[in-house]
Design a protein around this motif. Sequence first.
Motif, PDB file in Angstrom:
ATOM      1  N   TYR A 120       0.836  -1.203   0.000  1.00 26.77           N
ATOM      2  CA  TYR A 120       0.000   0.000   0.000  1.00 26.77           C
ATOM      3  C   TYR A 120       0.873   1.257   0.000  1.00 26.77           C
ATOM      4  O   TYR A 120       0.841   2.055   0.951  1.00 26.77           O
TER       5      TYR A 120
ATOM      6  N   GLU B 132       0.541   3.991  -1.481  1.00 28.57           N
ATOM      7  CA  GLU B 132      -0.204   5.246  -1.596  1.00 28.57           C
ATOM      8  C   GLU B 132      -1.220   5.432  -0.475  1.00 28.57           C
ATOM      9  O   GLU B 132      -2.093   6.295  -0.556  1.00 28.57           O
TER      10      GLU B 132
ATOM     11  N   TYR C 241      -1.715   6.562   3.260  1.00 31.38           N
ATOM     12  CA  TYR C 241      -1.031   7.260   4.357  1.00 31.38           C
ATOM     13  C   TYR C 241      -1.029   6.427   5.635  1.00 31.38           C
ATOM     14  O   TYR C 241       0.009   6.299   6.314  1.00 31.38           O
TER      15      TYR C 241
ATOM     16  N   GLN D 158       1.636   3.669   5.674  1.00 30.03           N
ATOM     17  CA  GLN D 158       3.008   4.169   5.751  1.00 30.03           C
ATOM     18  C   GLN D 158       3.301   4.740   7.143  1.00 30.03           C
ATOM     19  O   GLN D 158       4.376   4.491   7.714  1.00 30.03           O
TER      20      GLN D 158
ATOM     21  N   LYS E 115       7.574   8.804   3.507  1.00 31.61           N
ATOM     22  CA  LYS E 115       6.636   8.331   2.487  1.00 31.61           C
ATOM     23  C   LYS E 115       5.205   8.716   2.848  1.00 31.61           C
ATOM     24  O   LYS E 115       4.403   9.062   1.974  1.00 31.61           O
TER      25      LYS E 115
ATOM     26  N   GLU F  53       4.545  12.302   2.053  1.00 31.79           N
ATOM     27  CA  GLU F  53       4.520  12.488   0.600  1.00 31.79           C
ATOM     28  C   GLU F  53       3.148  12.126   0.047  1.00 31.79           C
ATOM     29  O   GLU F  53       2.661  12.740  -0.902  1.00 31.79           O
ATOM     30  N   VAL F  54       2.505  11.134   0.672  1.00 33.97           N
ATOM     31  CA  VAL F  54       1.159  10.740   0.257  1.00 33.97           C
ATOM     32  C   VAL F  54       0.132  11.759   0.739  1.00 33.97           C
ATOM     33  O   VAL F  54      -0.750  12.187  -0.007  1.00 33.97           O
ATOM     34  N   ASP F  55       0.240  12.150   2.007  1.00 34.67           N
ATOM     35  CA  ASP F  55      -0.706  13.097   2.596  1.00 34.67           C
ATOM     36  C   ASP F  55       0.044  13.971   3.606  1.00 34.67           C
ATOM     37  O   ASP F  55       0.309  13.541   4.726  1.00 34.67           O
TER      38      ASP F  55
END
Length: 570
Positions: free
Chosen positions: A312, A314, A316, A319, A341, A344-346
């Motif tokens: 997963y 992508e 949040y 991660q 990471k 970077e997604v949220d």
Amino acid sequence: MRAFIIGGLVLLSLAAFSQKKKKGSSDFSPIDVTELSPGEKLKAETIIIDAERELILENYFKALELFKSALEITPDDAVVNFKIAEILTKNGDNSGALVYATKAAELDKTNKYYLLLAAEIHKSLSNYKEATAIYQRMIDNVEGTEEYLFDLAILYQFQGEDQKALETYSRAEAVFGVNEIVLREKQKIYLKKKDYEGLMKEWDKLIAEHPGEDTYTIELAQFLITHNMIDEAKERLQQLHSGQQRDLLMSQIMLTEGKTGEALELASTTLESKDIDYASKLQILNSLLQNALTTEDFDMIMTLTDGLADQYPEIYEVQAFSGDVMYQLENQEKALEYYVKAVEVDPAHFETWQNILQIEASLSDFDAMIKHSEKAMEYFPNQGALYYFCGTGYLVNKEYKKSIQIFEQGKRYVTNSQLKSVFYGQMGDAYNSLKQYQKSYDSYESALKENPTNDHVLNNYSFFLSLKKEKLDKAIEMSTKLVELHPDNPTYLDTHGWVLYTLEKYDEALVYLRKAANLQEDGTVIEHYGDVLYKLGKVDQAVEQWRRASLLNDASELINQKIEQKKLLE
């Protein structure tokens, strides 16, 4: 997976259980003017027409005046009483509205809108028993009002009449069928009574209504596991269509039975499944982490976490959770990787930015700390902590002017005295490095005003004063306070000793510098110890300590000359 809801009272969406309510004036009885004279009849009708027009135009005060004028002509007209009650409720006068709503309901006992308005007004006034009686009377006597059984049940529930609430919910289910939302309301009552058997029967009814759906069975099994009803949980798990979901929950059961290794093995295959939602996987992985005991268990959890994060990239939550796991397992580098990471997604998660910056600070990666703190400030420009990390990064990197600029910007967002003191303290250090000594002292004074026991400031301020041989009375006052607060800190002992040395109180300085040198292998501290020994005429002992200091970091550039010449060089 969906969580088992056991929260507070909720309002039910009645549209989910019945047809929508009919709207329109056809529901209201026409005005009764049979006993009026022709003139009175015309006058009343004219006033009501005008009142309706004002009501449509939302001129409520004027409409109210007109309806009350009509009521003087036709005091027993249900529609006019209802209209007045409606307007008064819009104006917030529920007490006044109750009189008219009650009369409308008495005049026409079969009009559900009159009854409902009276009931709602009673509820707004906390007259729950009266509201309950109206709902009960309406449902019993007015055709097509069964949908309000849910409202009636909630009223019983709110008043603590749980048995009547359960009976009313069951009555509603007999009309509209078994429903998840109603079950969750019943669940609150069963949990309150600790009637788990009754609750299981209700869930089994819902499960039977959805024979091809695993969701409710999974939720029930999780509830049973949580309440240590393991045999009942295993029985429900046999009903699952998904073997992977079964294995996932069985691994949770194994944890409760102390079989952590077996649980890990079983979970390792199910965590890879695409048929299981990530929230369920996070829940079981967290349970595994809390129950892990051996090094092998922790190594397996790290492997499972890596695999889950790869599945997963992508999401949040995955991660960020992976970062939490790695941080808890003391793998800071890996935790940092996942936290980065995650943002970077949220990026809209301040706590994750904080985690990133704290790890980078502990790893002394100040370039990254500056980069990420500046990025975080784009999303959270009013968070003082971000300015602290950013300003400190520039300070350590010797970009003193930039550091001061950041601290000046950030301190306006700081209301906490402790943090504000830290800001001023860092600014004091930066100004001192720029040789702007008065600004440095002013910043230190501001820091101590916010927090008189800021040990960093007490140490640096007193030490820098001793180096400049300025305000030594102030310096000794601060360093004395420092060692009183921290009697075994070698850095602070060294500072106090050095202030005493500057004041030529060598015997007193020796006590503190010797203790500091014995507590810490630091070149500066041990060199200072040698210096005071020399001042006391103990040259050989001084040279011995200088040699010791020369083998360590932070000794002065003159250390080798001191040793060769056996002489103090200042």
